[in-house]
Design an enzyme around this catalytic site. Structure first.
Site, PDB file in Angstrom:
ATOM      1  N   ASP A  13       0.823  -1.219   0.000  1.00  0.00           N
ATOM      2  CA  ASP A  13       0.000   0.000   0.000  1.00  0.00           C
ATOM      3  C   ASP A  13       0.854   1.266   0.000  1.00  0.00           C
ATOM      4  O   ASP A  13       0.683   2.144  -0.848  1.00  0.00           O
ATOM      5  CB  ASP A  13      -0.917   0.035   1.235  1.00  0.00           C
ATOM      6  N   ARG A  93       0.403   5.450  17.064  1.00  0.00           N
ATOM      7  CA  ARG A  93      -0.036   6.426  16.052  1.00  0.00           C
ATOM      8  C   ARG A  93       0.254   7.881  16.406  1.00  0.00           C
ATOM      9  O   ARG A  93       0.701   8.639  15.536  1.00  0.00           O
ATOM     10  CB  ARG A  93      -1.524   6.246  15.729  1.00  0.00           C
ATOM     11  N   ASP A 122      -6.977   3.891  12.785  1.00  0.00           N
ATOM     12  CA  ASP A 122      -5.641   4.464  12.677  1.00  0.00           C
ATOM     13  C   ASP A 122      -5.621   5.778  11.896  1.00  0.00           C
ATOM     14  O   ASP A 122      -4.884   6.697  12.230  1.00  0.00           O
ATOM     15  CB  ASP A 122      -4.682   3.440  12.054  1.00  0.00           C
ATOM     16  N   SER A 174      -4.077  -8.793   8.287  1.00  0.00           N
ATOM     17  CA  SER A 174      -3.521  -7.455   8.385  1.00  0.00           C
ATOM     18  C   SER A 174      -2.906  -7.350   9.772  1.00  0.00           C
ATOM     19  O   SER A 174      -3.579  -7.557  10.778  1.00  0.00           O
ATOM     20  CB  SER A 174      -4.639  -6.433   8.198  1.00  0.00           C
TER      21      SER A 174
HETATM   22  N1  ARG Z   1      -8.060  -2.566  16.223  1.00  0.00           N
HETATM   23  C1  ARG Z   1      -6.812  -2.106  16.709  1.00  0.00           C
HETATM   24  C2  ARG Z   1      -6.816  -0.630  16.936  1.00  0.00           C
HETATM   25  O1  ARG Z   1      -7.685   0.042  16.450  1.00  0.00           O
HETATM   26  C3  ARG Z   1      -5.666  -2.539  15.858  1.00  0.00           C
HETATM   27  C4  ARG Z   1      -5.562  -1.971  14.488  1.00  0.00           C
HETATM   28  C5  ARG Z   1      -4.381  -2.617  13.858  1.00  0.00           C
HETATM   29  N2  ARG Z   1      -4.135  -2.281  12.499  1.00  0.00           N
HETATM   30  C6  ARG Z   1      -3.844  -3.235  11.582  1.00  0.00           C
HETATM   31  N3  ARG Z   1      -3.465  -2.813  10.426  1.00  0.00           N
HETATM   32  N4  ARG Z   1      -3.927  -4.499  11.841  1.00  0.00           N
HETATM   33  O2  ARG Z   1      -5.976  -0.121  17.634  1.00  0.00           O
END
Ligand code: ARG
Length: 394
Positions: A13, A93, A122, A174
């Site tokens: 990506d 983040r 995110d 993912s």
């Molecule tokens: N659901 C979790 C959060 O919002 C993890 C997100 C993880 N991202 C990923 N690309 N797997 O913090």
């Protein structure tokens, strides 16, 4: 736009995003890769970024800053979203947002970009973070804008543009990983009835395959900071990594949860957080020994709120910062040792000691050493129950 700073992971990506940003905005693309604990090869990353057309790439190992400024406050807050997820991804983040802003200023860029999808949390964390820190920066989210309808189309685009695809062998999941934990989603995990396949896990052994003999960990805290493991002092980052290894081998810290995303979706998430599981419970145990009941009970309410704020991307906000001050306020007392027993998927506190302990064996004991004034209990109950005398409930 002349220059865009892109948060670059090296995956398909963000590699396509380099090219796409150039084409769509006619901008120079500066890549930024933060190392927060996922093992990546910087020279591979650099090569891929340049192949995709990046003008420059910043690769920075930020584990120390991450552990100090993001994990430690979350440890003090006992932060777990919806009582489970220790927020590993969510904590990373705002750090990325902070550095995107820093590099954009240094480079004189007008915009930053990221590779987050359009339906996750995110994107919110990065964009709200960036806008809180510098509202003049434009934000571009290629994944919300471009027209690839499938991964196949994206792969074709990569091939046409000389971006090597083979390095991003498609995992069915993912995954986001840092030193505080791993988040795993998508693929078969989207069926909430299916047990996660063993192959979905990265850093924990299955509890059934854990050693039969239990193992003890002694974690030493100074003013709320874990500073030693089994009698050896070590830096905070190293301690997290060591605990990850030891507890991961016992299958500790696997979580399977249906979680409420900020954007309204319920999603099924798998987490591995061995270090967070052990260290959060160790900290809670020690704090429980040195603080009074009212403080501890009230703190639980604030922890819940704090976890929401972190999850919702509100890291750089007044309430979150004020809560940090609250959680910091008693950390001096959180000094001492905690003994954790690891056995087959479990980490249980089996011992704690502290120079600030307010536990009193003389008061607690049922032996002849008892110093509790039982006769005072009688008067206490008379007064405590006075408002309800004869009221017979409802
Ligand atoms: N659901 C979790 C959060 O919002 C993890 C997100 C993880 N991202 C990923 N690309 N797997 O913090």
């Amino acid at each position: 736009m002349k220059k865009i700073v892109l948060a670059y992971s090296g995956g398909l990506d963000t590699s396509c995003a380099v090219k796409w940003l150039q084409e769509r905005y006619g901008a120079e693309v500066i890549c930024f890769s933060a190392f927060l604990g996922e093992v990546k090869n910087p020279s591979v990353l650099r090569k891929r970024a340049f192949r995709a057309g990046a003008k420059r790439i910043y690769i920075e190992d930020l584990k120390k800053e991450f552990a100090r400024d993001f994990i430690l406050p979350a440890l003090w807050a006992h932060a777990r979203y919806e009582g489970k997820y220790p927020l590993a991804t969510a904590l990373g983040r705002p750090l990325i947002a902070r550095h995107l802003v820093r590099i954009a200023r240094k480079e004189g860029a007008e915009a930053v970009a990221h590779g987050c999808s359009g339906k996750g949390n995110d994107q919110v964390r990065i964009e709200v973070g960036v806008r809180t820190l510098d509202p003049r920066l434009k934000i571009v989210a290629p994944l919300r804008e471009w027209d690839f309808k499938s991964r196949e189309e994206e792969v074709d685009y990569a091939r046409e543009n000389g971006i090597p695809v083979e390095a991003t062998k498609k995992s069915p999941y993912s995954i986001d990983q840092n030193i505080w934990g791993v988040a795993i989603e998508a693929g078969i995990l989207e069926d909430p009835w299916q047990e996660p396949p063993e192959a979905a896990y990265r850093i924990t052994r299955s509890p059934e395959k854990a050693p039969r003999a239990p193992k003890y960990l002694v974690i030493e805290f100074e003013s709320g900071i874990p500073v030693g493991l089994n009698g050896r002092r070590m830096p905070w980052v190293e301690l997290i990594q060591k605990v990850t290894q030891l507890a991961g081998a016992y299958g500790v810290g696997r979580l399977d949860q249906i979680e409420n995303r900020l954007v309204g979706i319920k999603s099924r998430e798998i987490y591995e957080a061995p270090a967070a599981t052990v260290l959060l419970s160790a900290h809670e145990e020690l704090e429980g020994m040195v603080m009074d009941r009212e403080f501890l009970h009230y703190k639980r309410l604030l922890s819940e709120k704090y976890s929401e704020l972190v999850y919702y991307g509100l890291w750089f906000t007044p309430l979150k910062q004020a809560l940090d001050q609250f959680f910091q306020s008693n950390q001096k007392r959180v000094t001492g040792k905690v003994r954790i027993k690891l056995s087959r998927g479990e980490a249980v506190c089996v011992g704690r000691s502290s120079p600030y302990s307010v536990y009193s064996e003389r008061l607690a004991t049922y032996s002849e050493k008892d110093a509790f004034d039982r006769r005072a209990a009688e008067g206490f109950m008379k007064i405590w129950g006075l408002p309800y005398e004869g009221t017979k409930g409802n």
